[in-house]
Design a protein around this motif. Structure first.
Motif, PDB file in Angstrom:
ATOM      1  N   ASP A 187      -1.963  76.031   5.557  1.00 62.03           N
ATOM      2  CA  ASP A 187      -1.993  74.551   4.685  1.00 62.03           C
ATOM      3  C   ASP A 187      -0.481  74.145   4.447  1.00 62.03           C
ATOM      4  O   ASP A 187       0.023  74.954   4.074  1.00 62.03           O
ATOM      5  CB  ASP A 187      -3.273  75.017   3.486  1.00 62.03           C
ATOM      6  CG  ASP A 187      -3.364  73.227   3.220  1.00 62.03           C
ATOM      7  OD1 ASP A 187      -2.227  72.617   3.045  1.00 62.03           O
ATOM      8  OD2 ASP A 187      -4.537  73.302   1.793  1.00 62.03           O
ATOM      9  N   LEU A 247     -14.524  75.789   8.150  1.00 61.51           N
ATOM     10  CA  LEU A 247     -13.778  75.871   7.383  1.00 61.51           C
ATOM     11  C   LEU A 247     -14.615  76.878   5.922  1.00 61.51           C
ATOM     12  O   LEU A 247     -14.140  77.895   5.717  1.00 61.51           O
ATOM     13  CB  LEU A 247     -13.015  74.934   6.533  1.00 61.51           C
ATOM     14  CG  LEU A 247     -11.792  74.085   7.418  1.00 61.51           C
ATOM     15  CD1 LEU A 247     -11.514  73.154   6.438  1.00 61.51           C
ATOM     16  CD2 LEU A 247     -10.750  74.815   7.385  1.00 61.51           C
ATOM     17  N   TYR A 253     -13.571  79.034   2.702  1.00 62.74           N
ATOM     18  CA  TYR A 253     -13.142  78.243   1.771  1.00 62.74           C
ATOM     19  C   TYR A 253     -14.622  77.772   1.342  1.00 62.74           C
ATOM     20  O   TYR A 253     -15.616  78.187   1.446  1.00 62.74           O
ATOM     21  CB  TYR A 253     -12.336  76.813   2.965  1.00 62.74           C
ATOM     22  CG  TYR A 253     -11.694  77.244   3.138  1.00 62.74           C
ATOM     23  CD1 TYR A 253     -10.629  76.168   2.697  1.00 62.74           C
ATOM     24  CD2 TYR A 253     -10.563  77.830   4.112  1.00 62.74           C
ATOM     25  CE1 TYR A 253      -8.972  75.584   3.326  1.00 62.74           C
ATOM     26  CE2 TYR A 253      -9.454  78.143   4.324  1.00 62.74           C
ATOM     27  CZ  TYR A 253      -8.636  77.040   4.018  1.00 62.74           C
ATOM     28  OH  TYR A 253      -7.201  76.565   4.351  1.00 62.74           O
ATOM     29  N   THR A 257     -12.080  73.659  -1.630  1.00 62.67           N
ATOM     30  CA  THR A 257     -10.897  73.597  -1.082  1.00 62.67           C
ATOM     31  C   THR A 257     -11.342  73.130   0.680  1.00 62.67           C
ATOM     32  O   THR A 257     -10.011  72.772   0.849  1.00 62.67           O
ATOM     33  CB  THR A 257     -10.726  75.449  -0.985  1.00 62.67           C
ATOM     34  OG1 THR A 257     -12.072  75.722  -0.798  1.00 62.67           O
ATOM     35  CG2 THR A 257      -9.842  76.097  -2.339  1.00 62.67           C
ATOM     36  N   ALA A 258     -12.008  72.796   0.989  1.00 60.38           N
ATOM     37  CA  ALA A 258     -11.818  72.929   2.359  1.00 60.38           C
ATOM     38  C   ALA A 258     -11.787  71.122   2.251  1.00 60.38           C
ATOM     39  O   ALA A 258     -11.836  70.565   3.373  1.00 60.38           O
ATOM     40  CB  ALA A 258     -13.898  72.698   2.228  1.00 60.38           C
ATOM     41  N   ARG A 261      -7.933  70.455   1.997  1.00 62.06           N
ATOM     42  CA  ARG A 261      -7.608  71.060   3.265  1.00 62.06           C
ATOM     43  C   ARG A 261      -8.414  69.375   4.063  1.00 62.06           C
ATOM     44  O   ARG A 261      -6.627  69.317   4.876  1.00 62.06           O
ATOM     45  CB  ARG A 261      -8.038  72.715   3.558  1.00 62.06           C
ATOM     46  CG  ARG A 261      -8.060  72.295   5.338  1.00 62.06           C
ATOM     47  CD  ARG A 261      -6.195  73.159   5.092  1.00 62.06           C
ATOM     48  NE  ARG A 261      -5.860  73.805   6.120  1.00 62.06           N
ATOM     49  CZ  ARG A 261      -4.811  72.467   7.312  1.00 62.06           C
ATOM     50  NH1 ARG A 261      -5.192  71.526   6.679  1.00 62.06           N
ATOM     51  NH2 ARG A 261      -5.108  73.635   8.518  1.00 62.06           N
TER      52      ARG A 261
END
Length: 333
Positions: A187, A247, A253, A257-258, A261
């Motif tokens: 990331d 993810l 994840y 957070t996914a 991302r």
């Protein structure tokens, strides 16, 4: 009678016995082994001392057409360059034409050499399509061009020109491949890239129709005939759910957070997953805290370690009683 010795630069073995007349123990043993193996093969009907040289000659020409010189081919095949020259054009200094037959071992070694970019000289020009696709995919993932230029030891101007060149040097193509393999899973925001630069890079790539990392396979990204795979008739929601679940399940994840991302909101991820998996109810994801002494879940860890903790044992017993009375081991909120 002492063994005959001959002045020669050849290593001791079959060739020195036959060509130089050396009769030392090593050379005589090599000839004996060869004759034994030959006699056995002839007895079983598998004796094939030579094979047709035409396929080998054509393969050498194909390798040369890809930019490989005879010296590099010889190094890759672990043979002498003059042996390849004898197959291609013969040995004019000896008055011989191209070989019509070659040893099977030599044929196999030459045919195993493939025209990979690693065998090319560093300054050999190669097609830039694979280099462009890798860099475009990284920019689509949020990596600013300046970061990529620094990683490749280039100026921003040279990096911009690189994206427009029809050909690049082999060393540049290899450097970009190594950078792509290193960065495609990472990331950018966790590696020093700010949110504005991240968004700017993604928007820049999307506006130009560049393909993301997931649209390419490693074995076809360098093939000019290959088109990016955007998922066919898959809807955007289905693609988003697939990426988010990958993810979450493969890399640990959370949905939040996914979503970050993938550059979407948490609500969009929840909605996409609920449509893709209607039988699964969306629940808020919690970050699990590690168990501590005094908790029932720590009791089994102590057992696995062979430890005896009275505090955790009491907590586990209390949880068992609670389950028999209420149907749950959890304490009331």
């Amino acid at each position: 009678m002492p063994a005959q010795t001959v002045d020669s630069n050849r290593d001791h073995g079959y060739a020195r016995y036959k060509l130089d007349g050396c009769r030392c123990y090593t050379c005589s043993w090599a000839v004996s082994q060869y004759n034994t193996a030959r006699d056995r093969a002839m007895a079983y009907g598998t004796w094939q001392p030579f094979v047709n040289a035409d396929p080998v000659r054509q393969h050498l020409k194909n390798l040369q057409a890809c930019g490989l010189g005879l010296r590099r081919i010889a190094d890759a095949a672990r043979t002498d360059r003059k042996r390849l020259q004898a197959i291609l054009t013969g040995r004019p200094e000896r008055g011989t034409g191209p070989q019509q037959q070659v040893r099977p071992e030599l044929a196999e070694a030459i045919l195993s050499v493939q025209p990979t970019i690693e065998l090319l000289g560093p300054a050999t020009p190669v097609a830039s399509i694979g280099t462009h696709r890798r860099l475009q995919a990284l920019i689509f993932a949020g990596w600013p061009q300046h970061h990529l230029a620094v990683a490749l030891d280039m100026t921003d101007g040279n990096f911009g020109a690189l994206l427009d060149r029809p050909q690049v040097l082999a060393r540049t193509a290899l450097a970009v491949r190594g950078l792509y393999d290193k960065l495609w899973r990472q990331d950018p925001r966790e590696n020093g890239v700010g949110k504005q630069a991240y968004s700017r890079s993604r928007n820049h790539a999307a506006a130009r129709g560049w393909a993301p990392v997931g649209a390419w396979d490693d074995d076809t990204i360098d093939d000019p005939a290959t088109e990016p795979d955007f998922g066919g008739k898959q809807s955007r929601a289905e693609a988003l759910a697939e990426d988010a679940l990958w993810l979450i399940e493969r890399h640990g994840y959370t949905r939040q957070t996914a979503a970050e991302r993938l550059g979407v909101t948490r609500h969009a991820v929840d909605q996409a997953i609920s449509r893709a998996q209607p039988d699964k109810k969306i629940t808020a994801q919690r970050v699990k805290t590690p168990p501590k002494c005094g908790e029932a879940r720590m009791y089994r860890i102590h057992l696995a370690r062979g430890e005896n903790c009275y505090e955790c044992r009491g907590a586990n017993a209390a949880a068992d009683r609670r389950y028999r009375l209420t149907g749950t081991r959890k304490t009331a909120a």
